[in-house]
Motif scaffolding. Structure first.
Motif, PDB file in Angstrom:
ATOM      1  N   PHE A 154      -4.336  -0.950   2.327  1.00  0.00           N
ATOM      2  CA  PHE A 154      -4.456  -0.479   3.702  1.00  0.00           C
ATOM      3  C   PHE A 154      -5.803  -0.895   4.294  1.00  0.00           C
TER       4      PHE A 154
ATOM      5  N   GLY B 220       0.813  -1.209   0.000  1.00  0.00           N
ATOM      6  CA  GLY B 220       0.000   0.000   0.000  1.00  0.00           C
ATOM      7  C   GLY B 220       0.847   1.258   0.000  1.00  0.00           C
TER       8      GLY B 220
ATOM      9  N   ARG C 251       1.077   2.772  -3.536  1.00  0.00           N
ATOM     10  CA  ARG C 251       0.039   3.775  -3.287  1.00  0.00           C
ATOM     11  C   ARG C 251      -1.352   3.239  -3.639  1.00  0.00           C
ATOM     12  N   ASN C 252      -1.622   2.023  -3.191  1.00  0.00           N
ATOM     13  CA  ASN C 252      -2.933   1.405  -3.357  1.00  0.00           C
ATOM     14  C   ASN C 252      -3.651   1.411  -2.019  1.00  0.00           C
ATOM     15  N   TRP C 253      -4.662   2.273  -1.889  1.00  0.00           N
ATOM     16  CA  TRP C 253      -5.302   2.445  -0.589  1.00  0.00           C
ATOM     17  C   TRP C 253      -6.064   1.211  -0.147  1.00  0.00           C
ATOM     18  N   TRP C 254      -6.537   0.380  -1.124  1.00  0.00           N
ATOM     19  CA  TRP C 254      -7.329  -0.773  -0.703  1.00  0.00           C
ATOM     20  C   TRP C 254      -6.483  -1.800   0.034  1.00  0.00           C
TER      21      TRP C 254
END
Length: 219
Positions: free
Chosen positions: A156, A147, A151-154
């Protein structure tokens, strides 16, 4: 043609696309198929009284227990131990596998190696360590670091969900007096972080927001 709609439907790495949910479904089925294999191994161990745990488990500081660095993750200290690992293994493994089978395979091998070797070097002598919990914590660390680096929020969101459901288990990376290999958990978590960095998905350098992302070239 609606290029925005096409991109939403065709990118399996973009949350919310049809391809993303399809990849997630296939990964869930695959991870569900792994669990019966682990139960079959445990049942075979009990039925044959083969004592696989001692034979191919991790025995710290013992050369004969070094093969457990790989094989020990497939063994468990009874069915209760396996039950406890099954659900988090399915949940976390599904999201790791959905990002690509090759990345899943190489990441899992890195996690198993770092977790197992960490246990072998830091565990108590004359003990036997088995179980998939090191891999479970490895997937947790992998999703968390993925994440960050991708930079992949899902990712997190998945880690947060697991934390809410099994937050009490996260203390497993700390030394305790219980019969828990905190070393396996800790080094598994670190292995997941390493795997996320090694096999990260690189973003395109140009400005096309719908260009497919590239991945690290693997052998």
């Amino acid at each position: 043609m609606d290029f925005d709609a096409a991109s939403r439907g065709g990118d399996p790495n973009r949350f919310g696309t049809d391809a993303f949910y399809a990849a997630l479904g296939r990964a869930f089925v695959a991870m569900c198929a792994v669990i019966p294999v682990l139960f079959a191994i445990e049942a075979l161990d009990v039925w044959l009284a083969a004592n696989f745990d001692v034979t191919v488990g991790i025995i710290p500081w013992d050369i004969q227990g070094l093969d457990g660095v790989f094989f020990g993750h497939f063994l468990h200290d009874g069915f209760d131990h396996l039950y406890g690992n099954s659900m988090p293994l399915i949940l976390l493994g599904t999201f790791v596998l959905a990002a690509g089978a090759r990345r899943f395979l190489f990441s899992t091998l890195v996690i198993m190696f770092i977790s197992g070797l960490g246990v072998w070097f830091t565990g108590l002598p004359n003990t036997v360590v088995v179980g998939a919990s090191g891999v479970v914590f490895g997937y947790l660390g992998l999703l968390l670091m993925r994440g960050i680096v991708e930079r992949n929020w899902w990712n997190f969101a998945v880690v947060l969900l697991v934390g809410l459901l099994n937050g009490w288990q996260l203390i497993g990376i700390l030394p305790t007096d219980a019969r828990i290999s905190w070393q396996g958990h800790l080094f598994g978590f670190l292995g997941g972080i390493v795997a996320a960095i090694l096999f990260r998905r690189r973003r395109p350098r140009h400005d096309d927001p719908y260009a497919p992302e590239s991945t690290l070239s693997l052998p």
